[in-house]
Design a protein around this motif. Structure first.
Motif, PDB file in Angstrom:
ATOM      1  N   ALA A  84      -8.874 -15.504 -10.938  1.00  0.00           N
ATOM      2  CA  ALA A  84      -9.333 -15.910 -12.269  1.00  0.00           C
ATOM      3  C   ALA A  84      -8.231 -15.785 -13.311  1.00  0.00           C
ATOM      4  N   HIS A  85      -7.056 -15.347 -12.910  1.00  0.00           N
ATOM      5  CA  HIS A  85      -5.976 -15.142 -13.866  1.00  0.00           C
ATOM      6  C   HIS A  85      -4.670 -15.703 -13.308  1.00  0.00           C
ATOM      7  N   GLY A  86      -3.686 -15.845 -14.164  1.00  0.00           N
ATOM      8  CA  GLY A  86      -2.408 -16.389 -13.734  1.00  0.00           C
ATOM      9  C   GLY A  86      -2.494 -17.884 -13.503  1.00  0.00           C
ATOM     10  N   ASN A  87      -1.445 -18.422 -12.906  1.00  0.00           N
ATOM     11  CA  ASN A  87      -1.381 -19.843 -12.605  1.00  0.00           C
ATOM     12  C   ASN A  87      -1.702 -20.067 -11.142  1.00  0.00           C
ATOM     13  N   ASN A  88      -2.673 -20.917 -10.848  1.00  0.00           N
ATOM     14  CA  ASN A  88      -3.032 -21.199  -9.473  1.00  0.00           C
ATOM     15  C   ASN A  88      -3.790 -22.520  -9.388  1.00  0.00           C
ATOM     16  N   PHE A  89      -4.023 -22.977  -8.181  1.00  0.00           N
ATOM     17  CA  PHE A  89      -4.620 -24.282  -7.941  1.00  0.00           C
ATOM     18  C   PHE A  89      -6.023 -24.393  -8.531  1.00  0.00           C
ATOM     19  N   VAL A  90      -6.826 -23.348  -8.391  1.00  0.00           N
ATOM     20  CA  VAL A  90      -8.201 -23.398  -8.904  1.00  0.00           C
ATOM     21  C   VAL A  90      -8.208 -23.643 -10.408  1.00  0.00           C
ATOM     22  N   LYS A  91      -7.419 -22.888 -11.134  1.00  0.00           N
ATOM     23  CA  LYS A  91      -7.390 -23.039 -12.587  1.00  0.00           C
ATOM     24  C   LYS A  91      -6.795 -24.382 -12.996  1.00  0.00           C
ATOM     25  N   THR A  92      -5.806 -24.857 -12.236  1.00  0.00           N
ATOM     26  CA  THR A  92      -5.226 -26.167 -12.537  1.00  0.00           C
ATOM     27  C   THR A  92      -6.252 -27.278 -12.338  1.00  0.00           C
ATOM     28  N   PRO A 121      -8.110 -15.448  -1.720  1.00  0.00           N
ATOM     29  CA  PRO A 121      -8.403 -14.765  -2.984  1.00  0.00           C
ATOM     30  C   PRO A 121      -7.450 -13.592  -3.214  1.00  0.00           C
ATOM     31  N   ALA A 122      -6.900 -13.498  -4.407  1.00  0.00           N
ATOM     32  CA  ALA A 122      -6.000 -12.391  -4.732  1.00  0.00           C
ATOM     33  C   ALA A 122      -6.704 -11.050  -4.568  1.00  0.00           C
ATOM     34  N   ARG A 123      -8.007 -10.998  -4.870  1.00  0.00           N
ATOM     35  CA  ARG A 123      -8.741  -9.743  -4.732  1.00  0.00           C
ATOM     36  C   ARG A 123      -8.764  -9.286  -3.272  1.00  0.00           C
ATOM     37  N   ALA A 124      -8.915 -10.231  -2.348  1.00  0.00           N
ATOM     38  CA  ALA A 124      -8.929  -9.870  -0.937  1.00  0.00           C
ATOM     39  C   ALA A 124      -7.572  -9.326  -0.496  1.00  0.00           C
ATOM     40  N   PRO A 147      -9.379 -22.995   7.475  1.00  0.00           N
ATOM     41  CA  PRO A 147      -8.295 -23.811   6.914  1.00  0.00           C
ATOM     42  C   PRO A 147      -8.844 -25.085   6.290  1.00  0.00           C
ATOM     43  N   VAL A 148      -8.128 -25.578   5.273  1.00  0.00           N
ATOM     44  CA  VAL A 148      -8.622 -26.719   4.511  1.00  0.00           C
ATOM     45  C   VAL A 148      -7.434 -27.434   3.877  1.00  0.00           C
ATOM     46  N   SER A 149      -7.596 -28.696   3.542  1.00  0.00           N
ATOM     47  CA  SER A 149      -6.536 -29.414   2.829  1.00  0.00           C
ATOM     48  C   SER A 149      -6.664 -29.146   1.333  1.00  0.00           C
ATOM     49  N   TRP A 150      -5.603 -29.446   0.598  1.00  0.00           N
ATOM     50  CA  TRP A 150      -5.664 -29.291  -0.859  1.00  0.00           C
ATOM     51  C   TRP A 150      -6.777 -30.150  -1.440  1.00  0.00           C
ATOM     52  N   CYS A 151      -6.940 -31.357  -0.928  1.00  0.00           N
ATOM     53  CA  CYS A 151      -7.962 -32.253  -1.458  1.00  0.00           C
ATOM     54  C   CYS A 151      -9.366 -31.699  -1.189  1.00  0.00           C
ATOM     55  N   ALA A 152      -9.581 -31.199   0.028  1.00  0.00           N
ATOM     56  CA  ALA A 152     -10.884 -30.621   0.355  1.00  0.00           C
ATOM     57  C   ALA A 152     -11.141 -29.342  -0.449  1.00  0.00           C
ATOM     58  N   PHE A 153     -10.083 -28.589  -0.698  1.00  0.00           N
ATOM     59  CA  PHE A 153     -10.210 -27.392  -1.543  1.00  0.00           C
ATOM     60  C   PHE A 153     -10.627 -27.806  -2.955  1.00  0.00           C
ATOM     61  N   ALA A 154     -10.001 -28.842  -3.478  1.00  0.00           N
ATOM     62  CA  ALA A 154     -10.365 -29.344  -4.801  1.00  0.00           C
ATOM     63  C   ALA A 154     -11.823 -29.790  -4.832  1.00  0.00           C
ATOM     64  N   ALA A 155     -12.266 -30.475  -3.775  1.00  0.00           N
ATOM     65  CA  ALA A 155     -13.654 -30.937  -3.717  1.00  0.00           C
ATOM     66  C   ALA A 155     -14.627 -29.762  -3.781  1.00  0.00           C
ATOM     67  N   ASP A 196     -16.723 -16.097  -6.499  1.00  0.00           N
ATOM     68  CA  ASP A 196     -16.476 -14.931  -7.355  1.00  0.00           C
ATOM     69  C   ASP A 196     -15.551 -15.293  -8.517  1.00  0.00           C
ATOM     70  N   VAL A 197     -14.512 -16.069  -8.209  1.00  0.00           N
ATOM     71  CA  VAL A 197     -13.557 -16.458  -9.249  1.00  0.00           C
ATOM     72  C   VAL A 197     -14.218 -17.362 -10.283  1.00  0.00           C
ATOM     73  N   LEU A 198     -14.998 -18.325  -9.814  1.00  0.00           N
ATOM     74  CA  LEU A 198     -15.671 -19.223 -10.738  1.00  0.00           C
ATOM     75  C   LEU A 198     -16.671 -18.482 -11.610  1.00  0.00           C
ATOM     76  N   ARG A 199     -17.350 -17.510 -11.052  1.00  0.00           N
ATOM     77  CA  ARG A 199     -18.265 -16.697 -11.868  1.00  0.00           C
ATOM     78  C   ARG A 199     -17.496 -15.918 -12.929  1.00  0.00           C
ATOM     79  N   GLU A 200     -16.357 -15.365 -12.548  1.00  0.00           N
ATOM     80  CA  GLU A 200     -15.555 -14.613 -13.512  1.00  0.00           C
ATOM     81  C   GLU A 200     -15.061 -15.514 -14.631  1.00  0.00           C
TER      82      GLU A 200
END
Length: 284
Positions: A151-159, A182-185, A213-221, A275-279
């Protein structure tokens, strides 16, 4: 147990501070200059902590193509000096590395013993760190991970969340496959490993990546689905999105060794994403 942590504001360092609380002595850039190996080593020689964790690094992958000398010091020489200082003190030294030490060929998960062949300057700098740590002669653990998010810093989810607020459609690379983690893990794993190693576990080289495992596009989806964002996605090949630094196509990581040695199973990145999206207040 008190642990000296190099890193304070990065994704994993922030989570280590949460996990360790007052027992995590986190050093920021103003306290620990990673371009000065001797200064960082001196801090370890003076610490009263029972273990050392290094999660600080030069992480600007594309910029490293023009600053490889600096990246090599920060990601290579300095961790090596830290590991030697920890060895002199008899302290466990834990360090985070990357899937970028591999060339990304094939379609099966990388194992710890597989041949390394970095594609870019960043990967070469991280591999140098691994080699110097292993040669330091002390008790160490290197944890290779990939595609870190929080939930913090620069990463794909926030982008992706930021871009989806600006656009109705996005083109995302679909031929790079990896393990969002997840950084928490990662922080939880490092803290547990440090505790076990302080009690005598020898450590070693390990992989830790989110599953499946997943592709960047599937992760975005998955991000957009869980955040309730209506975004049209188009999967594109890596060749359609050129970057200064080459990226590995296969970043899958085999994580059975860590589970066997420490009882730490790879995390389900989908639960970590929730968890990140909830935060962030972004759950759909």
């Amino acid at each position: 147990m008190t642990v000296l942590v190099f890193g304070k504001t990065g994704q994993v360092a922030t989570e280590l501070a949460r996990v360790g609380g007052d027992d995590a002595l986190c050093l920021g850039r103003d306290e620990a200059d990673l371009s000065d190996p001797a200064a960082c080593a001196a801090m370890i020689r003076e610490t009263r902590a029972r273990a050392v964790i290094n999660v600080a690094a030069y992480t600007a992958v594309d910029k490293a193509e023009d600053e490889e000398a600096l990246a090599s010091v920060v990601n290579g020489d300095t961790p090596g000096a830290m590991a030697r200082a920890a060895a002199d003190r008899g302290l466990p030294f834990l360090h985070v590395s990357t899937d970028y030490v591999f060339d990304g060929t094939g379609d099966v998960p990388w194992r710890e013993a597989d041949p390394v062949a970095p594609l870019n300057a960043y990967g070469r700098s991280k591999l140098r760190g691994e080699e110097l740590i292993a040669a330091a002669g002390g008790q160490y653990a290197i944890l290779r991970t990939a595609w870190v998010f929080s939930a913090h810093g620069n990463n794909f989810v926030k982008t992706m969340l930021r871009l989806s607020a600006e656009r109705d459609s996005l083109r995302v690379v679909d031929d790079q496959i990896g393990c969002p983690t997840p950084a928490r893990a990662i922080a939880d794993a490092l803290w547990r490993m440090a505790s076990v190693m302080a009690d005598g576990h020898p450590g070693g080289l390990y992989h830790f990546g989110g599953q499946p495992p997943v592709s960047w596009c599937a992760f975005a989806a998955a991000i957009f689905e869980r955040a309730g964002r209506d975004v049209a996605l188009e999967g594109i090949p890596t060749s359609a999105f050129p970057t200064p630094a080459s990226r590995p196509a296969n970043s899958r990581l085999e994580c059975r060794a860590l589970e066997a040695d420490f009882g730490i199973a790879p995390p389900d990145w989908r639960a970590g994403l929730d968890d990140v999206l909830r935060e962030l207040g972004e759950m759909g």
